[in-house]
Design a protein around this motif. Structure first.
Motif, PDB file in Angstrom:
ATOM      1  N   ALA A   1      11.468  48.615  79.164  1.00  0.00           N
ATOM      2  CA  ALA A   1      11.006  47.364  79.773  1.00  0.00           C
ATOM      3  C   ALA A   1      10.450  46.388  78.733  1.00  0.00           C
ATOM      4  CB  ALA A   1       9.954  47.665  80.837  1.00  0.00           C
ATOM      5  N   GLU A   2       9.605  46.888  77.821  1.00  0.00           N
ATOM      6  CA  GLU A   2       9.011  45.990  76.817  1.00  0.00           C
ATOM      7  C   GLU A   2      10.084  45.345  75.948  1.00  0.00           C
ATOM      8  OE1 GLU A   2       5.544  47.209  74.600  1.00  0.00           O
ATOM      9  OE2 GLU A   2       5.137  48.797  76.060  1.00  0.00           O
ATOM     10  N   GLU A   3      11.028  46.152  75.499  1.00  0.00           N
ATOM     11  CA  GLU A   3      12.111  45.639  74.648  1.00  0.00           C
ATOM     12  C   GLU A   3      12.916  44.557  75.376  1.00  0.00           C
ATOM     13  OE1 GLU A   3      16.288  47.308  72.723  1.00  0.00           O
ATOM     14  OE2 GLU A   3      14.697  48.719  73.285  1.00  0.00           O
ATOM     15  N   LEU A   4      13.216  44.794  76.647  1.00  0.00           N
ATOM     16  CA  LEU A   4      14.011  43.827  77.410  1.00  0.00           C
ATOM     17  C   LEU A   4      13.218  42.550  77.683  1.00  0.00           C
ATOM     18  CD1 LEU A   4      15.805  46.199  79.948  1.00  0.00           C
ATOM     19  CD2 LEU A   4      16.737  45.165  77.878  1.00  0.00           C
ATOM     20  N   CYS A   5      11.924  42.676  77.909  1.00  0.00           N
ATOM     21  CA  CYS A   5      11.097  41.481  78.120  1.00  0.00           C
ATOM     22  C   CYS A   5      11.086  40.611  76.867  1.00  0.00           C
ATOM     23  CB  CYS A   5       9.679  41.891  78.499  1.00  0.00           C
ATOM     24  SG  CYS A   5       9.515  42.489  80.203  1.00  0.00           S
ATOM     25  N   HIS A   6      10.966  41.245  75.700  1.00  0.00           N
ATOM     26  CA  HIS A   6      11.013  40.483  74.439  1.00  0.00           C
ATOM     27  C   HIS A   6      12.369  39.804  74.278  1.00  0.00           C
ATOM     28  CE1 HIS A   6       7.124  41.403  72.745  1.00  0.00           C
ATOM     29  NE2 HIS A   6       7.299  42.707  72.910  1.00  0.00           N
ATOM     30  N   GLU A   7      13.434  40.482  74.706  1.00  0.00           N
ATOM     31  CA  GLU A   7      14.773  39.896  74.614  1.00  0.00           C
ATOM     32  C   GLU A   7      14.903  38.698  75.552  1.00  0.00           C
ATOM     33  OE1 GLU A   7      18.677  39.402  73.271  1.00  0.00           O
ATOM     34  OE2 GLU A   7      17.000  40.570  72.469  1.00  0.00           O
ATOM     35  N   ILE A   8      14.318  38.782  76.736  1.00  0.00           N
ATOM     36  CA  ILE A   8      14.328  37.649  77.671  1.00  0.00           C
ATOM     37  C   ILE A   8      13.642  36.441  77.041  1.00  0.00           C
ATOM     38  CG2 ILE A   8      13.396  36.793  79.864  1.00  0.00           C
ATOM     39  CD1 ILE A   8      13.779  39.659  80.961  1.00  0.00           C
ATOM     40  N   ILE A   9      12.488  36.674  76.431  1.00  0.00           N
ATOM     41  CA  ILE A   9      11.752  35.579  75.764  1.00  0.00           C
ATOM     42  C   ILE A   9      12.588  34.971  74.659  1.00  0.00           C
ATOM     43  CG2 ILE A   9       9.788  35.095  74.251  1.00  0.00           C
ATOM     44  CD1 ILE A   9       8.157  37.106  75.899  1.00  0.00           C
ATOM     45  N   SER A  10      13.175  35.822  73.825  1.00  0.00           N
ATOM     46  CA  SER A  10      13.957  35.338  72.675  1.00  0.00           C
ATOM     47  C   SER A  10      15.153  34.498  73.121  1.00  0.00           C
ATOM     48  CB  SER A  10      14.423  36.535  71.848  1.00  0.00           C
ATOM     49  OG  SER A  10      15.265  36.123  70.792  1.00  0.00           O
ATOM     50  N   GLN A  11      15.917  35.006  74.077  1.00  0.00           N
ATOM     51  CA  GLN A  11      17.097  34.268  74.520  1.00  0.00           C
ATOM     52  C   GLN A  11      16.735  32.973  75.240  1.00  0.00           C
ATOM     53  OE1 GLN A  11      20.376  36.205  76.379  1.00  0.00           O
ATOM     54  NE2 GLN A  11      20.160  38.113  75.228  1.00  0.00           N
ATOM     55  N   PHE A  12      15.690  33.025  76.068  1.00  0.00           N
ATOM     56  CA  PHE A  12      15.326  31.810  76.800  1.00  0.00           C
ATOM     57  C   PHE A  12      14.838  30.716  75.850  1.00  0.00           C
ATOM     58  CE2 PHE A  12      12.185  29.078  78.847  1.00  0.00           C
ATOM     59  CZ  PHE A  12      12.965  28.548  79.865  1.00  0.00           C
ATOM     60  N   GLU A  13      13.993  31.080  74.896  1.00  0.00           N
ATOM     61  CA  GLU A  13      13.492  30.073  73.948  1.00  0.00           C
ATOM     62  C   GLU A  13      14.641  29.417  73.185  1.00  0.00           C
ATOM     63  OE1 GLU A  13      10.512  31.722  71.412  1.00  0.00           O
ATOM     64  OE2 GLU A  13       8.912  31.304  72.861  1.00  0.00           O
ATOM     65  N   PHE A  14      15.622  30.224  72.802  1.00  0.00           N
ATOM     66  CA  PHE A  14      16.758  29.688  72.051  1.00  0.00           C
ATOM     67  C   PHE A  14      17.620  28.766  72.925  1.00  0.00           C
ATOM     68  CE2 PHE A  14      21.277  30.122  70.876  1.00  0.00           C
ATOM     69  CZ  PHE A  14      21.238  29.543  69.609  1.00  0.00           C
ATOM     70  N   LYS A  15      17.965  29.222  74.122  1.00  0.00           N
ATOM     71  CA  LYS A  15      18.883  28.466  74.975  1.00  0.00           C
ATOM     72  C   LYS A  15      18.227  27.252  75.632  1.00  0.00           C
ATOM     73  CE  LYS A  15      21.905  32.405  75.970  1.00  0.00           C
ATOM     74  NZ  LYS A  15      22.502  33.292  76.996  1.00  0.00           N
ATOM     75  N   SER A  16      16.934  27.313  75.893  1.00  0.00           N
ATOM     76  CA  SER A  16      16.264  26.205  76.578  1.00  0.00           C
ATOM     77  C   SER A  16      16.116  24.967  75.699  1.00  0.00           C
ATOM     78  CB  SER A  16      14.881  26.654  77.072  1.00  0.00           C
ATOM     79  OG  SER A  16      14.050  27.011  75.991  1.00  0.00           O
ATOM     80  N   LYS A  17      16.257  25.123  74.398  1.00  0.00           N
ATOM     81  CA  LYS A  17      16.158  23.967  73.498  1.00  0.00           C
ATOM     82  C   LYS A  17      17.256  22.947  73.774  1.00  0.00           C
ATOM     83  CE  LYS A  17      13.818  26.397  69.733  1.00  0.00           C
ATOM     84  NZ  LYS A  17      13.915  26.898  68.334  1.00  0.00           N
TER      85      LYS A  17
END
Length: 593
Positions: free
Chosen positions: A491-507
């Motif tokens: 769960a922790e690893e996937l949550c960090h991945e959600i943050i990483s992908q969203f920050e990149f794509k939301s730009k």
């Protein structure tokens, strides 16, 4: 050229010193063996025991055709000797097929010698070898098909002209190269490739076999995508005497299903099974006709063998039509029902879910008036009318749609509550993540509601894509709030991945100036100018204590508190809550935010 290897090759061919290993290919939907791939090896302990070395030197010395015939005979002889069920998959090199000295009709002759029905033989043509003369290859394959053999393309995607070969040869099976199976659950590209292969297979009535499966996650994904035929070390390794019983597959399939399907919302098909008498395959048509006459509501009869395994389905209208024809009774009264029954009915295990069965029904375009056969441990259990199945599926979809979020169509509060309650009732360990967008109101005010909706959709897509790699339930509470129920320990690893992908794509939703500056100036509610950072995420993650949390509202309250702690930080942050027991007061999921 190594003379020692040449000498070994000569000995192998002269003495027919090869042996065969068999690797099972499983039909996951029916939970039974589809067949076995024959894998040849050179003389034990020799320099050419390895198949790669053996066939490479045979090709160099233009003796590939001789070697393959020897290997083919050994495979057929051993397959028959072991009385293996299903089909025999034989590897055939195009180079050998195109050699002028290659004997024509030898494979058919071998099946006759050893008493193997040609319909049970599948000729595998590998795509790894380049064949310049495509017309000659097509002629050769056509010859094999006319002899009664089925055709498979092996290693699809690994070689030169797979799709062209597919369209020209019209194979019965395609075996996807293991490269596209290896860690396919972690690769978007591989997943999309598999999806495209499945669509082509549907259009050409070709069966897909996923080979090289070595991980449970790979097996999970191919089942989700709709590939039902599988082969690989995870299921069974190549051996001289392969397993023929279904115990291994059943236990594995049960384990896999419990790990990622335990909390699926879809109902099992077994609940819709109706008890109905079955008839033996030796039953005469006139006796079956009497059964239909005695019960006017009876429309279909399952046909079973001595082991109570279904082999077909006899329909009233088909039997009535035959008997209504001139001389119908005279011709068919004493004939077995096998002559008139549907030999390829849809047969499913009672544990299969409605969604999976629905896909099989639509893929094969079954007549809605018909029934499907339900089994338990491969033995006949009952019948289920297609109309009932489709009715239940429709009702389920309507129920979920009523509670789904209209913007993202993800499950809403009711379904999230159900997902948590199911895990609490079964005492199944899980984690709950509460995901919240930061600075969303200011973004919405500056860029408009349409952009705001698009950002929420982006967060939904990112979360679903990341969580598709594991056993997770994604729900949309409302607005910019989401919850994810994780069943695995990542769960922790996937949550960090959600943050990483969203920050990149939301730009992509900001102007270049705002991205460069890391934010923008906006007026707050007090009319003061303040600098607003780009969109970030706050995630609160909790693993509830199953002994003390008794309902979904207590678990949601823990996740809400964790999310509030995460929002204390300026940037995106994942706060993992150490408190696992509920407080005295609980918060209903409808009010969190």
């Amino acid at each position: 050229m190594d003379p020692s290897r040449t000498l070994v090759l000569n000995t192998i061919i002269k003495e027919k010193a090869v042996f065969t290993l068999f690797q099972p290919i499983y039909d996951l939907a029916k939970r039974q063996v589809l067949g076995f791939e024959a894998l040849s090896r050179g003389m034990s302990g020799s320099l050419l025991e390895s198949p790669d070395k053996l066939f490479a030197i045979a090709s160099q010395q233009e003796r590939l055709s001789e070697l393959e015939i020897i290997c083919r005979e050994a495979a057929i002889k051993q397959f028959v000797s072991l009385n293996l069920p299903g089909k025999l998959f034989l590897n055939v090199s195009p180079k050998a097929l195109l050699e002028p000295s290659h004997p024509k009709g030898e494979t058919r002759h071998l099946t006759e010698v050893y008493g193997l029905d040609p319909k049970r033989v599948v000729i595998e043509v590998t795509e790894q070898d380049k064949v310049d003369d495509a017309n000659l290859l097509l002629t050769t394959i056509t010859h094999y098909r006319e002899l009664g053999f089925q055709i498979a393309i092996d290693d699809l995607g690994a070689g030169y002209s797979g799709l062209r070969k597919w369209s020209e040869l019209c194979p019965d099976y395609v075996k996807v190269d293991r490269y596209f199976i290896d860690h396919c659950d972690q690769s978007v590209v591989k997943r999309e490739f598999l999806k495209s292969i499945i669509e082509l297979a549907k259009a050409t009535s070709t069966q897909v076999i996923a080979e090289g499966i070595e991980r449970v996650e790979e097996l999970k994904l191919i089942e989700q995508l709709g590939i039902v035929n599988a082969q690989g070390f995870l299921l069974a390794k190549p051996t001289r005497k392969p397993p023929t019983e279904l115990a291994l597959l059943k236990s594995l399939h049960s384990e896999v299903r419990s790990s990622f399907n335990q909390f699926e919302q879809s109902m099992a098909i077994g609940w819709l099974a109706k008890e109905a008498s079955a008839i033996h395959e030796c039953t005469q048509c006139i006796d079956a006709h009497r059964l239909f006459e005695q019960d006017r509501k009876l429309t279909s009869l399952a046909v079973v063998n001595d082991a109570r395994e279904p082999v077909g389905l006899l329909h009233r209208d088909q039997l009535t039509e035959v008997f209504a024809a001139p001389y119908g009774h005279a011709l068919f009264d004493k004939k077995s029902v096998v002559k008139l029954m549907d030999k390829q009915p849809l047969v499913v295990d009672e544990q299969q879910e409605l969604d999976t069965v629905s896909k099989q029904i639509t893929d094969h375009e079954f007549d809605i008036r018909r029934h499907i056969i339900i089994t338990r441990d491969s033995r006949y259990l009952g019948l289920a009318p297609l109309r009932d199945i489709l009715k239940h599926i429709t009702e389920e979809k309507i129920r979920h749609a009523q509670h789904a979020n209209p913007l993202t169509m993800l499950p809403g509060n009711v379904a999230i509550n159900e997902a948590i309650e199911q895990r609490l009732r079964s005492h199944h360990d899980f984690s709950l993540a509460y995901i919240d967008l930061n600075h969303f109101k200011q973004f919405n005010d500056l860029y408009g509601y349409a952009s705001g909706d698009s950002v929420i959709k982006l967060l939904a897509e990112v979360t679903v894509d990341v969580c598709a790699q594991s056993s997770s339930f994604v729900g949309h509470i409302g607005g910019d709030d989401f919850m994810v129920v994780f069943d695995n320990k990542d769960a922790e690893e996937l949550c960090h991945e959600i943050i990483s992908q969203f920050e990149f794509k939301s730009k992509a939703f900001f102007t270049p100036e705002h991205v460069s500056a890391g934010g923008y100036w906006a007026t707050n509610r007090e009319g003061q100018k303040q600098f607003v950072p780009l969109l970030t995420l706050s995630i609160g993650l909790v693993r509830p204590d199953l002994q003390h949390c008794i309902n979904s509202h207590q678990v949601a309250a823990l996740a809400t508190d964790a999310k509030k702690e995460a929002k204390r930080y300026r940037n995106s942050y994942l706060f993992v809550c150490n408190r696992r027991k509920p407080t005295v007061s609980t918060v209903r999921l409808e009010n969190v935010g």
